[in-house]
Every structure is written in C-alpha cells, then in structure tokens.
Scaffold this motif. Structure first.
Motif, PDB file in Angstrom:
ATOM      1  N   UNK A 356      -2.962 -41.179 -58.165  1.00  0.00           N
ATOM      2  CA  UNK A 356      -2.139 -41.014 -57.042  1.00  0.00           C
ATOM      3  C   UNK A 356      -2.335 -41.077 -55.631  1.00  0.00           C
ATOM      4  N   UNK A 357      -2.080 -42.146 -54.800  1.00  0.00           N
ATOM      5  CA  UNK A 357      -2.682 -42.577 -53.857  1.00  0.00           C
ATOM      6  C   UNK A 357      -2.495 -41.287 -52.680  1.00  0.00           C
ATOM      7  N   UNK A 358      -2.674 -41.594 -51.319  1.00  0.00           N
ATOM      8  CA  UNK A 358      -1.627 -40.651 -50.528  1.00  0.00           C
ATOM      9  C   UNK A 358      -1.027 -40.732 -49.373  1.00  0.00           C
ATOM     10  N   UNK A 359      -0.707 -40.012 -49.109  1.00  0.00           N
ATOM     11  CA  UNK A 359       0.877 -39.961 -47.771  1.00  0.00           C
ATOM     12  C   UNK A 359       0.510 -39.565 -46.638  1.00  0.00           C
ATOM     13  N   UNK A 360       0.414 -40.314 -45.716  1.00  0.00           N
ATOM     14  CA  UNK A 360      -0.463 -39.931 -44.213  1.00  0.00           C
ATOM     15  C   UNK A 360       0.833 -40.280 -43.176  1.00  0.00           C
ATOM     16  N   UNK A 361       0.615 -39.860 -42.402  1.00  0.00           N
ATOM     17  CA  UNK A 361       1.344 -39.541 -40.723  1.00  0.00           C
ATOM     18  C   UNK A 361       2.598 -40.616 -41.027  1.00  0.00           C
ATOM     19  N   UNK A 362       3.597 -39.125 -41.290  1.00  0.00           N
ATOM     20  CA  UNK A 362       4.715 -38.798 -41.941  1.00  0.00           C
ATOM     21  C   UNK A 362       5.344 -38.407 -40.587  1.00  0.00           C
ATOM     22  N   UNK A 363       6.825 -38.549 -39.294  1.00  0.00           N
ATOM     23  CA  UNK A 363       7.330 -38.063 -38.612  1.00  0.00           C
ATOM     24  C   UNK A 363       8.784 -38.147 -39.394  1.00  0.00           C
ATOM     25  N   UNK A 364       9.086 -36.693 -38.714  1.00  0.00           N
ATOM     26  CA  UNK A 364      10.450 -35.895 -38.529  1.00  0.00           C
ATOM     27  C   UNK A 364      10.905 -35.674 -37.794  1.00  0.00           C
ATOM     28  N   UNK A 365      12.320 -36.502 -36.687  1.00  0.00           N
ATOM     29  CA  UNK A 365      13.020 -35.778 -35.908  1.00  0.00           C
ATOM     30  C   UNK A 365      13.846 -35.772 -35.095  1.00  0.00           C
ATOM     31  N   UNK A 366      14.676 -34.692 -34.774  1.00  0.00           N
ATOM     32  CA  UNK A 366      15.975 -34.392 -34.647  1.00  0.00           C
ATOM     33  C   UNK A 366      16.793 -34.659 -36.238  1.00  0.00           C
ATOM     34  N   UNK A 367      16.653 -34.261 -37.244  1.00  0.00           N
ATOM     35  CA  UNK A 367      16.902 -33.914 -38.083  1.00  0.00           C
ATOM     36  C   UNK A 367      17.926 -32.907 -38.661  1.00  0.00           C
ATOM     37  N   UNK A 368      18.836 -32.819 -38.918  1.00  0.00           N
ATOM     38  CA  UNK A 368      19.593 -31.750 -38.638  1.00  0.00           C
ATOM     39  C   UNK A 368      20.007 -31.304 -40.882  1.00  0.00           C
ATOM     40  N   UNK A 369      19.984 -31.161 -40.780  1.00  0.00           N
ATOM     41  CA  UNK A 369      20.078 -30.860 -42.144  1.00  0.00           C
ATOM     42  C   UNK A 369      20.675 -28.983 -43.068  1.00  0.00           C
ATOM     43  N   UNK A 370      21.769 -29.360 -44.051  1.00  0.00           N
ATOM     44  CA  UNK A 370      22.801 -28.277 -45.009  1.00  0.00           C
ATOM     45  C   UNK A 370      22.004 -28.282 -46.180  1.00  0.00           C
ATOM     46  N   UNK A 371      22.341 -27.584 -47.225  1.00  0.00           N
ATOM     47  CA  UNK A 371      21.851 -27.455 -47.874  1.00  0.00           C
ATOM     48  C   UNK A 371      21.844 -27.090 -48.910  1.00  0.00           C
ATOM     49  N   UNK A 372      21.151 -26.141 -50.422  1.00  0.00           N
ATOM     50  CA  UNK A 372      21.151 -25.697 -51.239  1.00  0.00           C
ATOM     51  C   UNK A 372      19.670 -25.454 -51.129  1.00  0.00           C
ATOM     52  N   UNK A 373      19.102 -26.258 -50.701  1.00  0.00           N
ATOM     53  CA  UNK A 373      17.425 -25.487 -50.460  1.00  0.00           C
ATOM     54  C   UNK A 373      17.101 -26.293 -49.634  1.00  0.00           C
ATOM     55  N   UNK A 374      15.978 -25.908 -49.083  1.00  0.00           N
ATOM     56  CA  UNK A 374      14.442 -26.373 -48.021  1.00  0.00           C
ATOM     57  C   UNK A 374      14.065 -27.080 -48.074  1.00  0.00           C
ATOM     58  N   UNK A 375      13.368 -27.812 -47.999  1.00  0.00           N
ATOM     59  CA  UNK A 375      12.771 -28.792 -47.127  1.00  0.00           C
ATOM     60  C   UNK A 375      10.928 -28.607 -47.990  1.00  0.00           C
ATOM     61  N   UNK A 376      10.480 -29.012 -49.277  1.00  0.00           N
ATOM     62  CA  UNK A 376       9.319 -29.679 -49.750  1.00  0.00           C
ATOM     63  C   UNK A 376       8.557 -30.258 -49.966  1.00  0.00           C
ATOM     64  N   UNK A 377       7.089 -29.738 -49.608  1.00  0.00           N
ATOM     65  CA  UNK A 377       6.450 -30.702 -49.978  1.00  0.00           C
ATOM     66  C   UNK A 377       5.100 -30.136 -50.457  1.00  0.00           C
ATOM     67  N   UNK A 378       4.733 -31.065 -51.494  1.00  0.00           N
ATOM     68  CA  UNK A 378       4.131 -30.362 -52.535  1.00  0.00           C
ATOM     69  C   UNK A 378       2.753 -31.703 -53.238  1.00  0.00           C
ATOM     70  N   UNK A 379       1.380 -31.638 -53.546  1.00  0.00           N
ATOM     71  CA  UNK A 379       0.610 -32.647 -54.162  1.00  0.00           C
ATOM     72  C   UNK A 379       0.028 -31.920 -55.039  1.00  0.00           C
ATOM     73  N   UNK A 380      -0.993 -32.687 -56.018  1.00  0.00           N
ATOM     74  CA  UNK A 380      -2.475 -32.768 -56.624  1.00  0.00           C
ATOM     75  C   UNK A 380      -3.709 -32.086 -55.936  1.00  0.00           C
ATOM     76  N   UNK A 381      -3.475 -31.894 -54.954  1.00  0.00           N
ATOM     77  CA  UNK A 381      -4.365 -31.546 -54.129  1.00  0.00           C
ATOM     78  C   UNK A 381      -4.094 -32.154 -52.272  1.00  0.00           C
ATOM     79  N   UNK A 382      -5.187 -31.271 -51.627  1.00  0.00           N
ATOM     80  CA  UNK A 382      -4.880 -31.455 -50.056  1.00  0.00           C
ATOM     81  C   UNK A 382      -5.126 -32.667 -49.752  1.00  0.00           C
ATOM     82  N   UNK A 383      -6.037 -33.704 -50.299  1.00  0.00           N
ATOM     83  CA  UNK A 383      -6.491 -34.519 -49.561  1.00  0.00           C
ATOM     84  C   UNK A 383      -4.942 -35.671 -49.203  1.00  0.00           C
TER      85      UNK A 383
END
Length: 474
Positions: A356-383
C-alpha cells in the motif's frame, strides 16, 4: 443612413445565427428503424443512427418524447449529442445472453458493456428523458437489505449503464440515469468531462451499483447532481485493467446530494497509480453507511484532497455493505489475499501479495457529522497516512438503529476486517501528523455502552489539538 446600416447588421447577425442552427443536423432514431414500443430491441436502428450522425460530421441524436426504446449494447461515437426528449426512455434489454463484452477488458468477472465508447471526442447527453439500466431484471431474489447476486461461470452478464473509455470533451447534463445492475457512469482515461444537473437513482438494494466512477481520468467537474446508490455514489480510482491511462487528477465535485448503503464519496480502494488535486465542496450526504472514505489498499498514492462545507448523516446497515457508519474514514492497508472472482487483477502482474502507498495532505473543513460512529483514521504504519487536518469538523454521535456498533470496518485488508473497540468522536490509530482545530464532539441522548472518548489515539507521529470542545460519553 445609420438606421440602414443597423438594419443590415441585424440581418447579417440573424442570417449567421440561422445558418449556424441549420448546421446542427438531427437524427431521429425512429427514422432509422427504431420501433419504440418497449418490446422490440432497437439496438441496430439506434447504432445505425449513431454511425450516420458521427460519419456526417456530427449532430443531435434524438429519442422521441414519451417513447420507450428497448436496446441491447450500443457504441457511441465522436461528435454526437444524445438528446432524450421529455418522457423518452432508453431501456436496457434484460436478456443476459446478449451482453458479451467485458467492461474491464480481459477481466470478465465484473460486468459487461451496454452504452459504451472508446477513443472518441465531443460527446454529450442532454434532455430530461431517462436512461434506464433495467437493473432489477438482472438480480436474484430480493432479501431484506439487498438482492442476491446470480451465480455465473466466467463472464458476469450484468451490464454497466455507461462506460466511456479514452473520451475527450464529454458533457452529460439534465438527464435521468440509473436503475443500474452494476456501475452507472464509468469514466476511464477520459479528459475534460462535465456532469451537471443529473438525477442518478439506483436501487439501494443492488450491490455494485456505483453512481459515478472516475477512473484514470483528468479534468472532471461534477456538479448539482442527486445520486442514490447501493454502492458508492462518487468514486475516484485507478483500476489495474486500465493502467495505461495513468493518473487520476484535477477533479472537482460540488453542490451534490448523495445517499448510499456503502460510501457516498470514496477514493479507492482500487488505486494502483496516483489520485491527486481533488476538491469536494458544498455537498450533503444523507443516511449513508459511510460518508466520506479514503479506502487505500494498493501501491498507488492519494494526495492533496480537500473536503469542505459538507453535511454528513451516517446510518448503520448490515455487513453486506461497506462501512460502520463512519462519517469520515481514512485507512491505508495492503489488500487482503482472497479467493475472489477477479483475484488475479487485484495485485500487480505475477504478484501474489500487494503493498500500500501513502495518503498525504488531506484537509477537512466546515464539516457537520451526525452519525452512530465517529471519524476513523488507521494505517498499517505511521508513514502511510500523514498531514491530515480537521478544521471546524463537528461530530454528533447518537445511536439510531438496533445494529450493534463499537466496530470499525477495515475491509478488504490483510488484517482483521472488523475491529472491535470503543466508539470515539475521533479515533486515530497509527498515522503521522494530524491536526484537529476548532472542532467538537457531542453525544446524543441514546448512548451505547461502547460510546467512550471524544478523542482516542494510538501510535501517532504527532497530534495537535487546538480550540477543541468535547468530553467523554460516560
């Protein structure tokens, strides 16, 4: 004298306009033998009209108002405007035996071609009529939350509604397109595309019924659309079957409303190249199993993506569908090794395991979330995930279904697919730098016992939290 000159000028302008209008030739499919009774297959007549329109230099291909044209596969050509008059319907023939061409070249396991074109330019769809994929006719038994998929041997006969390959200067606007048995609009290696003002409605019970798939394509603008899909509404990807078309870049999506049983807006999971320079703005996501997802599973990269000014409403559905009501989701894991109908196409040629390659420089702004779960960020390694920012991202979590949560969905990964744990407003598990600023977490009145932390973090390079409001749920 001045009055005479003015009159002469007006006459010349009118003559020019009238002459220009006359150059747009009309090709009514009925004049080429189409019956339009909704029972007779009009594919040969429609193809004859398309060929005549294109070979004559271009024009308007017209489907008559209040008429249903049943059709098998047809190939679009350059310089054709497909115009659907009010009440007209172009309907896919439900006879599975007539669909012979794979939608993915030599990979036969993921559907066939219905309306398609390759190596063309200057194509458009206009009018307020309907392109109907007749999708339910290709399904098996109806279940509570989906339709069964019929078994097949080698070729999956389910037709994609529209597959456009290596097209340039494409315009699709105002029409109703949907009821697909598989993907609806698939752009492969296309350049300079505008899709605006369409209604794309698929059955929410049909699996694989993506809305718009932007695959190895560039300079695509999608705006003012309403999309309902059992699978992803809008998906950016780089499929291996079409790797010769290069990167997917310069994509803008704005002013769209979407509903999905899987992920309304998705980047991945098929991405063997690069996806970059992408903007999603002013969108509403209603009752989707996952709102926005970057689901990275292959060796390509995802970078420079902005999500802004959005309302996301999450809702849990069964495990038939992707997601666990995560309003925002970013993961990077190597693809699972599975015995799948197209497993030979999931990894590079000759490889039995991917990376798997990398995911970089991703921006979220002025987002309103209504859900049964929260924001999730996860990878196999920090890089693998780095420089992710959440600014004015407000998360409201409330249990609204009887489906048990406390789970995050990492399928299809080479690690455990469903990760059980606590539900957090922001859950960060193995990533580089993350910024949370001017954001909040609020818990609703229906709290499950697994609702816990406002922010939960594990194995991060750095986490900066500024002007954050939120307490633990319990």
């Amino acid at each position: 004298m001045n009055t005479k000159r003015a009159l002469v000028g007006v006459i010349m302008v009118l003559a020019f306009v009238m002459g220009s209008a006359q150059t747009v030739r009309q090709f009514r499919v009925k004049e080429f033998g189409a019956v339009g009774d909704g029972k007779t297959d009009d594919a040969k007549a429609i193809q004859k009209a398309i060929d005549a329109c294109s070979s004559s230099g271009g024009g308007k291909l017209i489907f008559d108002a209040a008429t249903t044209f049943l059709s098998g596969p047809i190939q679009i050509k350059s310089n054709v405007e497909m115009h659907l008059e009010p009440g007209s319907v172009l309907l896919a023939n439900p006879d599975e035996s007539i669909y012979k061409m794979s939608a993915f070249r030599t990979n036969p396991g993921e559907g066939t071609l219905w309306i398609w074109g390759e190596h063309f330019e200057n194509f458009s769809i206009s009018g307020t009529g309907t392109i109907d994929g007749n999708g339910i006719k290709f399904m098996g038994k109806e279940l509570d939350d989906s339709y069964e998929l019929k078994p097949f041997n080698v070729l999956d006969p389910r037709p994609h509604v529209m597959t456009l390959i290596d097209g340039k200067n494409i315009r699709i606007h105002d029409a109703h397109i949907g009821n697909s048995a598989y993907w609806t609009i698939h752009l492969v290696g296309c350049n300079d595309v505008v899709i605006s003002g369409i209604s794309l409605i698929n059955s929410l019970k049909v699996r694989n019924s993506d809305g718009i798939d932007v695959d190895h394509s560039k300079n695509v603008r999608i705006s003012d659309c309403y999309i309902e899909s059992g699978d992803d509404c809008i998906c950016l990807k780089n499929r291996r079957e079409y790797e010769d078309y290069g990167v997917c870049e310069n994509i803008v999506v704005t002013n769209c409303t979407m509903t999905s049983r899987s992920c309304a807006i998705k980047i991945g999971s098929e991405n063997m190249d690069t996806i970059r320079q992408v903007l999603f703005n002013n969108c509403i996501i209603k009752k989707s199993n996952r709102g926005v997802g970057i689901q990275h599973r292959d060796e390509g990269v995802v970078s420079d993506v902005v999500f802004s000014n959005m309302i996301i409403e999450g809702h849990m559905f069964s495990d038939v569908w992707w997601g666990k009501a995560e309003p925002i989701y970013i993961t990077a894991y190597r693809r699972a090794k599975i015995n799948h109908k197209d497993a030979n196409w999931r990894f590079p040629k000759g490889a039995t395991e991917g990376k798997v390659g990398y995911v970089r420089n991703i921006s979220f702004s002025n987002i309103k979330c209504y859900s049964e779960n929260g924001v999730y960020v996860s990878a196999e390694s920090k890089d693998k995930i780095d420089n992710i920012s959440f600014d004015q991202v407000d998360v409201y979590i409330n249990k609204t279904t009887s489906i048990v949560g406390g789970v995050y969905d990492r399928r299809p990964a080479n690690v455990e697919g469903f990760v059980k744990g606590t539900t957090a407003g922001f859950y960060f598990d193995t990533a580089g730098s993350i910024l949370v600023r001017n954001s909040s977490v609020v818990w609703g009145p229906n709290k499950a016992p697994y609702f816990k932390m406002a922010i939960e973090k594990k194995n991060l390079g750095s986490l900066k939290v500024q002007n954050f409001i939120g307490l633990s749920a319990q």
